[in-house]
Every structure is written in C-alpha cells, then in structure tokens.
Design an enzyme around this catalytic site. Structure first.
Site, PDB file in Angstrom:
ATOM      1  N   GLN A   1      29.730  38.098  20.092  1.00  0.00           N
ATOM      2  CA  GLN A   1      29.286  39.030  18.936  1.00  0.00           C
ATOM      3  C   GLN A   1      30.387  39.660  18.448  1.00  0.00           C
ATOM      4  OE1 GLN A   1      25.721  41.558  20.486  1.00  0.00           O
ATOM      5  NE2 GLN A   1      26.338  40.561  22.241  1.00  0.00           N
TER       6      GLN A   1
ATOM      7  N   HIS B   1      29.109  36.668  15.072  1.00  0.00           N
ATOM      8  CA  HIS B   1      29.149  37.762  13.635  1.00  0.00           C
ATOM      9  C   HIS B   1      30.299  37.411  12.992  1.00  0.00           C
ATOM     10  CE1 HIS B   1      26.620  40.965  16.177  1.00  0.00           C
ATOM     11  NE2 HIS B   1      25.882  39.782  15.909  1.00  0.00           N
TER      12      HIS B   1
ATOM     13  N   GLY C   1      29.368  42.621  28.880  1.00  0.00           N
ATOM     14  CA  GLY C   1      29.668  43.766  28.020  1.00  0.00           C
ATOM     15  C   GLY C   1      28.953  43.723  26.712  1.00  0.00           C
TER      16      GLY C   1
ATOM     17  N   ASN D   1      27.869  44.661  33.234  1.00  0.00           N
ATOM     18  CA  ASN D   1      27.783  45.845  32.390  1.00  0.00           C
ATOM     19  C   ASN D   1      27.696  46.972  33.113  1.00  0.00           C
ATOM     20  OD1 ASN D   1      27.051  47.782  30.302  1.00  0.00           O
ATOM     21  ND2 ASN D   1      26.255  45.955  29.360  1.00  0.00           N
ATOM     22  N   PRO D   2      28.799  47.975  32.859  1.00  0.00           N
ATOM     23  CA  PRO D   2      28.448  49.315  33.692  1.00  0.00           C
ATOM     24  C   PRO D   2      27.246  49.796  33.723  1.00  0.00           C
ATOM     25  CG  PRO D   2      30.607  49.023  32.163  1.00  0.00           C
ATOM     26  CD  PRO D   2      29.707  47.928  31.853  1.00  0.00           C
TER      27      PRO D   2
END
Ligand SMILES: [Zn+2]
Length: 256
Positions: free
Chosen positions: A110, A128, A198, A224-225
C-alpha cells in the site's frame, strides 16, 4: 532477540524452509525504519489530521478537491514528498528482496514510496501507486519530481501545460485495475506463506485476502507492534516492528 519472540520466529522460519510461494503484504509500518512517518491515506498518509485549511486531510487528498482546487491538494502532496525525500529503503526491504533468490515472492504494498522496487524486489504490486511517478492528465507525458523543480502549485506539463498529478490513488478513486488484477491472479494461484507487515489492515482488500488465505490453510503471519483486525485470524502475530521481525526471521532461516 526478544525472548518472547523466539518461539514464533522459529516456527515462521521452519514453515518458510518448506515454502515456495510467499506473499508479503506491506503497509506504512514497513517504512518506519526508513524514517517515514506512518500516515494514513496516500501510502498511509496523515492520521486523522486537520490541516491548515480546516479540512480533514481525507478531503484535501480527495479526487473532487483535486479536480476543483489542484493547488490545495498539491500543497500537501508536495509536503508528503518532502517528508519522503532523502529516505531510502531499509534493511527490511532488503531482506525481502534477497528472499527472491530463495522463494517465489510476491510483494503487495500500500506504500507509495517505491522502496520495495528500489531494494530490488522483482515482483511488486503497488496498490496505491508510486509518489515518484508523475504524469500530465492531458497528454499523459511522464515526469519525475526533479524534472519539474522548482515545483509550481500545481505543476503544469512542460509540453502541453496540462495539469500534472502523481501516480497515486487519491481518496474517492478506484485502485488501479491492473494492480488489482495482478493481485487477484496471484491469490488464485495460492501461497504457502502469507505475511501482513506493518499495516493496520483497515482496507478490506488487504484484510479479506489474509483471512481467506488463513481459512484455506495458508500459513499466515502478521508483523505489527499493535494488534489489528487480523490478529485473531492469523497463525502467528509477531508484536514488534517490521525491520526487527524480518531480520530475526532471516537470521533464523540462515541458521536452519
Ligand atoms: Zn501534457
């Protein structure tokens, strides 16, 4: 490595050793280590921000605003471009690019920063678009930002004076159909391992393929955190930054 991540990293590396087709879906978190802010919108640009003009950024970066007041939209596109300038692909991008030699990797991003291609990944689908690619909306001549500097707001085509726009998806616009078709074709061919890295996975076209793949038995890994809508559906959730996880997995792969 963080002790709590070791078992999951080992499991991911073990599954990768037997894998051929690997999908990697990336969002803004992938580029954090490159120094880019995690925005929302264009490549995850601007998080619920109200800009100087008192409009939400979603409205400024919307197709109808660009049609009526391109200078306003361009003011913020130029700002985003300045934030990206000077940033380069990070080691996480390079790990993925090196995996091309070992797996059949498809990167679906993205992000509009172009870092996956810059790092050398061979198969990249940019859902994108790419902020570094500009074109005249009248004659379709292509430009880079450097060719149009100093940048007028909005910039005009040097050939026909038409309005120039970046090759990115604005709010209210469809995703590029060629990229969507490519993504669809790859999904139908199936994957052994699918990563979501992410990305808050807020878009259905990112969320659905991962959930669908998990349901069909593909080994799914989220990096992902934070937890996301996908966290409960994936086989593994590595709660850490993208760069950290990719380096750890790559190191584990090298050992095995
Ligand atoms: Zn033109």
């Amino acid at each position: 490595m963080r002790d709590d991540l070791v078992p999951a990293v080992e499991r991911v590396a073990a599954r990768l050793r037997g894998a051929r087709r690997v999908a990697v879906l990336t969002g803004a978190g992938m580029s954090v280590a490159s120094g880019l802010p995690t925005y929302r919108g264009i490549g995850g640009l601007y998080n619920d921000m109200v800009v100087d003009e008192g409009m939400p950024i979603e409205e400024i970066l919307h197709a109808y605003t660009f049609a009526r007041n391109p200078a306003l939209t361009w003011k913020y596109i130029a700002q985003i471009e300045r934030a990206c300038r000077g940033a380069v692909a990070n080691e996480g991008h390079h790990v993925l690019a090196r995996w091309d030699a070992r797996f059949d990797v498809r990167v679906v991003t993205q992000n509009v920063d172009g870092f996956h291609r810059a790092a050398g990944s061979r198969h990249v689908i940019e859902l994108h678009g790419n902020l570094g690619e500009l074109k005249c909306i009248d004659c379709e001549r292509q430009y880079t930002l450097g060719e149009l500097e100093p940048l007028a707001l909005p910039p005009r085509c040097l050939h026909c004076d038409g309005l120039i726009r970046p090759n990115v998806v604005l709010f209210g616009e469809m995703l590029p159909s060629a990229a969507l078709d490519d993504f669809d074709t790859e999904l139908r061919r199936g994957f052994d391992v699918m990563f979501s890295i992410g990305t808050s996975a807020g878009f259905p076209y990112i969320q659905q393929p991962v959930i669908e793949a998990a349901r069909r038995g593909t080994y799914t890994v989220e990096i992902n955190p934070d937890g996301t809508l996908l966290s409960s559906s994936v086989a593994e959730h590595l709660a850490c930054p993208a760069l950290y996880a990719l380096q750890a997995i790559d190191a584990a792969l090298a050992v095995g």
